[in-house]
Design an enzyme around this catalytic site. Structure first.
Site, PDB file in Angstrom:
ATOM      1  CB  ALA A  36      -0.913   0.003   1.212  1.00 62.49           C
ATOM      2  CG  ASP A  39      -0.023   0.136  -4.531  1.00 63.19           C
ATOM      3  OD1 ASP A  39       0.900  -0.231  -5.279  1.00 63.19           O
ATOM      4  OD2 ASP A  39      -0.903  -0.632  -4.100  1.00 63.19           O
ATOM      5  CG  LEU A  85      22.040 -24.155 -23.493  1.00 59.33           C
ATOM      6  CD1 LEU A  85      21.370 -24.281 -22.150  1.00 59.33           C
ATOM      7  CD2 LEU A  85      23.546 -23.983 -23.310  1.00 59.33           C
ATOM      8  CD  GLU A 118      20.922 -20.084 -14.213  1.00 58.47           C
ATOM      9  OE1 GLU A 118      19.807 -19.582 -14.334  1.00 58.47           O
ATOM     10  OE2 GLU A 118      21.983 -19.425 -14.158  1.00 58.47           O
ATOM     11  CE  LYS A 120      17.231 -25.328 -21.826  1.00 58.48           C
ATOM     12  NZ  LYS A 120      15.959 -24.806 -22.281  1.00 58.48           N
ATOM     13  CG  ASP A 122       9.208 -25.312 -20.123  1.00 60.63           C
ATOM     14  OD1 ASP A 122       9.930 -25.234 -21.128  1.00 60.63           O
ATOM     15  OD2 ASP A 122       8.452 -26.266 -19.881  1.00 60.63           O
ATOM     16  NE  ARG A 141      18.228 -19.140 -29.180  1.00 59.41           N
ATOM     17  CZ  ARG A 141      18.143 -19.854 -30.287  1.00 59.41           C
ATOM     18  NH1 ARG A 141      17.021 -19.864 -30.974  1.00 59.41           N
ATOM     19  NH2 ARG A 141      19.172 -20.551 -30.705  1.00 59.41           N
ATOM     20  CE1 TYR A 228      13.861 -15.302 -10.670  1.00 62.51           C
ATOM     21  CE2 TYR A 228      13.576 -17.595 -11.283  1.00 62.51           C
ATOM     22  CZ  TYR A 228      13.346 -16.545 -10.415  1.00 62.51           C
ATOM     23  OH  TYR A 228      12.606 -16.752  -9.293  1.00 62.51           O
ATOM     24  CE  LYS A 295      24.692 -21.018 -19.067  1.00 56.53           C
ATOM     25  NZ  LYS A 295      24.017 -19.748 -18.909  1.00 56.53           N
ATOM     26  CE  LYS A 319      15.969 -29.574 -22.474  1.00 53.07           C
ATOM     27  NZ  LYS A 319      15.029 -29.813 -23.522  1.00 53.07           N
ATOM     28  CB  CYS A 413     -27.196 -36.955 -14.444  1.00 50.96           C
ATOM     29  SG  CYS A 413     -26.051 -37.731 -13.300  1.00 50.96           S
ATOM     30  CB  CYS A 416     -29.167 -39.587 -10.816  1.00 54.32           C
ATOM     31  SG  CYS A 416     -29.183 -37.832 -11.252  1.00 54.32           S
ATOM     32  CB  CYS A 431     -26.041 -33.815 -12.408  1.00 55.49           C
ATOM     33  SG  CYS A 431     -27.299 -34.748 -11.521  1.00 55.49           S
ATOM     34  CB  CYS A 437     -27.211 -37.158  -8.406  1.00 59.78           C
ATOM     35  SG  CYS A 437     -25.889 -37.819  -9.424  1.00 59.78           S
TER      36      CYS A 437
END
Ligand code: I6G
Length: 678
Positions: A36, A39, A85, A118, A120, A122, A141, A228, A295, A319, A413, A416, A431, A437
């Site tokens: 807060a 902000d 890589l 470190e 890898k 996604d 890239r 990162y 590395k 991997k 359903c 039932c 349902c 049911c």
């Protein structure tokens, strides 16, 4: 209008202050001030700049989403190519890589090479160019030589500094790293998109890449992205250290976020240890990874090793086993859940993916099923990440058998035969059979006995289904009328198990108001809301009689949840079940809210919560603590009794350790609350 020197100074000092807090928050993960207050500073600067537009500088923290939409991306030629890589998919391949290094460097077999290791991530690789400390260009890239200019989009990512902090950075510095969408943001984004009938992202990698390639930066700004840094490209007008790990330390020091899991390890065994450690904690990390990268840490050795085709010889990605595989859909069935939600499920030809054999995958809801157009006989990509329910990612349409048909939502359903209906604006079809049911009854009962609800040990799903099918269990109160004799006559139930179950049923009668409210299975009332209700009202009768308006005074309860709670207690048959449960001896301590604050099991105890907890949000943990009479504060001091620490706990954890404050994880907190209140 001319701007006075004092106003100019004021704007500059606000900018510096905001930059400092950005650095504490994003790079150090150690905020000094509450959100807060941050902000407030930002609003003050925005007001000042609005009044005096000539004060606005492109690197002002207010200028992240300033640019208008573009019609196309310009091409950026990378001054140094962005490489790829090589991969190792097994320990053997990693050992081969290590041998090749030793050979090329003419080192002995037993030489201990240092590696910077470190996870890898996604995500999507980006290049960020800083000149005189200012962010002047962001690029994808692309093909490694030419990328796309996404400067306007990277500027919207709050953790990417528009200006470096501190001193000593080269005049031109290209930072390379991975932009990613953390798991929580990805899930929330997809949940919202699903609810709005919009397209969902297949995985966090596509989410990151797709978000960066928006022509309108406001769209990128609305996506929960993070970054990162993992290496540098162009470096001019200044020197960097001679070890990769130290360069990354410098980036961190200049305000660029780097992965907190990075380590320096020794030899191939150090690499394997890192791989095993990260692999074991993979599900708990707040971001998706697909392996780890090693590395060679010495830049001199890196230079000696050089490159092969487009990959450095001195680095490799190790991997994890694939989390996506191909398989075939044998059937699409519809399951009915506790609240009647009719969910399509794909029955699959069993396939080994993400470490387990998968034969079912959720299709979420009928809209999702239609969007993906999954049909019986289709070849599909199945994904299983961590302990998440496996899902069908997409269909390989080119392999679709001839004559296949679109799957339709059933009109009745499957259990039932009641009508299946979809409320206006809802994605979920339900349902309409309610507790008529058998599927809804069975699911409601499974929830009632579950560990976090009444916790009736030994009351398994199969047993409940059996008792529901024979109509012996119609609602939770019937559980307390079961006898040992009738239980022991059931299939797969001996005398001993029946006796144990009877004992568990008996033990479960002493519970807490939070558990009881949660066990009732009111729609939208999870554990945290139940805890909030219990701490706010203290007594069940007060919850039952509260109006929708009053209910909204409880933490986490908005109009929808309040309406659900009112509707539940407005049903005569629900009140009857509650009365019967109490008649059979289900009980919990009741107290007025004030008394609770004084006498709750955590009364008088002060807690601080830090980091990301595995299954609760911080607000949920806070509600849980407060429901037991505890107090939650923002910073650790000698007055703190417990620090509840999750992943990325940062400096609060070190401070707690220094002050010898007891540290709990999420399980420890739950144990403390339920142990003391059971
Ligand atoms: O794709 C990558 C992911 C992570 C990388 C990388 C990395 O380091 C942690 N490092 C390099 C040098 C390259 N790609 C080319």
């Amino acid at each position: 209008m001319t701007v006075s020197a004092a106003t100019r100074k004021k704007a500059e000092s606000l900018r510096d202050l905001i930059r400092h807090h950005n650095y504490r928050y994003h790079a150090l993960d150690d905020p000094e001030i509450p959100d807060a207050e941050y902000d407030r500073l930002m609003r003050e600067l925005q007001a000042l700049e609005a009044e005096h537009p000539t004060l606005i500088a492109p690197d002002s923290p207010t200028q992240r989403v300033g640019d208008a939409p573009m019609s196309a991306f310009a091409t950026v030629r990378h001054e140094l190519p962005m490489l790829s890589l090589g991969n190792a998919f097994s320990e053997e391949e990693l050992r081969d890589f290590h041998h090749r290094l030793l050979d090329r460097l003419e080192l002995e077999e037993d030489a201990e090479l240092r590696f910077a290791a470190e996870p890898k991530l996604d995500g999507a690789a980006v290049s960020l160019l800083y000149e005189d400390g200012l962010l002047v260009q962001g690029a994808t890239r692309g093909d490694g030589n030419n990328g796309e200019d996404i400067t306007h989009n990277v500027r919207t990512i709050e953790s990417i500094p528009l200006r470096l902090v501190g001193k000593g950075f080269p005049r031109r510095l290209e930072v390379r790293g991975e932009v990613f969408m953390p798991k929580a943001g990805f899930d929330a984004y997809n949940d919202n998109a699903r609810a709005a009938g919009e397209k969902t992202f297949v995985n966090p990698r596509n989410a990151a890449a797709g978000s960066l390639r928006q022509l309108d930066p406001r769209l990128t700004a609305a996506r929960p992205l993070d970054m990162y840094a993992y290496s540098v490209g162009v470096v001019e007008g200044g020197d960097l250290p001679t070890r990769h790990s130290e360069i990354i330390d410098c980036l961190q020091k200049w305000g660029i976020k780097t992965c907190p899991e990075r380590r320096v390890v020794s030899g191939v065994d150090g690499c394997l240890g890192f791989y095993a450690d990260i692999g074991a904690r993979r599900d708990d990390l707040s971001y998706e990874i697909d392996g780890v990268v090693y590395k060679v840490d010495s830049l001199e050795m890196q230079r000696e090793l050089g490159f092969v085709s487009r990959a450095p010889r001195w680095a490799i990605a190790h991997k994890f086993p694939a989390q996506e595989e191909l398989t075939e859909v044998e059937a699409v069935e519809f399951q009915v859940g506790r609240t009647g939600a009719v969910t399509p499920v794909a029955r699959l030809k069993p396939v080994f993916v993400g470490g387990v054999t998968v034969s079912n995958a959720t299709l979420h809801n009928i809209d999702e099923l239609h969007r993906k157009d999954v049909r019986v006989g289709d070849t599909v990509i199945v994904r299983r990440a961590g302990d998440v329910i496996p899902e069908v990612v997409s269909v390989i349409e080119s392999r679709r058998p001839k004559g296949s048909r679109r799957v339709q939502l059933p009109t009745e359903c499957p259990v039932c035969k009641s009508r299946v209906a979809r409320e206006e604006g809802e994605t979920v079809a339900r349902c309409t059979g309610g507790l008529f049911c058998a599927a809804q009854r069975a699911e409601a009962l499974k929830h009632f006995v579950s560990r976090r609800a009444l916790d009736i040990e030994g009351f398994g799903a199969k047993l409940i289904e059996q008792l529901v099918a024979s109509d012996r269990l119609k609602n939770p109160a019937d559980i307390f009328q079961l006898s040992k004799d009738e239980l022991s006559e059931l299939a797969r139930m001996g005398e001993k198990s029946a006796e144990n179950l009877m004992r568990s049923i008996d033990i479960s009668k002493s519970t807490t108001l939070t558990r009881f409210l949660y066990a009732l299975g009111i729609r939208e009332v999870g554990e945290a809301t139940a805890a909030g209700l219990a701490s706010h009202y203290g007594r069940l009768k007060n919850v039952v009689s509260a109006s929708e308006e009053e209910l909204q005074k409880v933490a986490d309860v908005g109009p929808i949840v309040a309406a659900r709670i009112r509707a539940f207690f407005g049903e005569e048959h629900n009140l009857e079940v509650i009365t019967r449960l109490q008649e059979y001896g289900v009980e919990w301590p009741e107290a007025d809210p004030v008394e609770l604050a004084e006498n709750g099991v955590l009364a008088g105890k002060t807690f601080v919560i830090t980091g990301t907890l595995p299954s609760m949000t911080r607000d949920e943990a806070k509600a849980l603590i407060q429901s037991a009479g505890g107090k939650v504060t923002g910073s650790v001091s000698s007055k703190t009794d417990y620090l509840v620490a999750g992943e990325k706990a940062g400096s609060k954890l070190s401070k707690a350790e220094k002050l010898e404050v007891a540290v709990l994880d999420e399980g420890g907190l739950q144990g403390l609350v339920s142990e003391s209140s059971s």
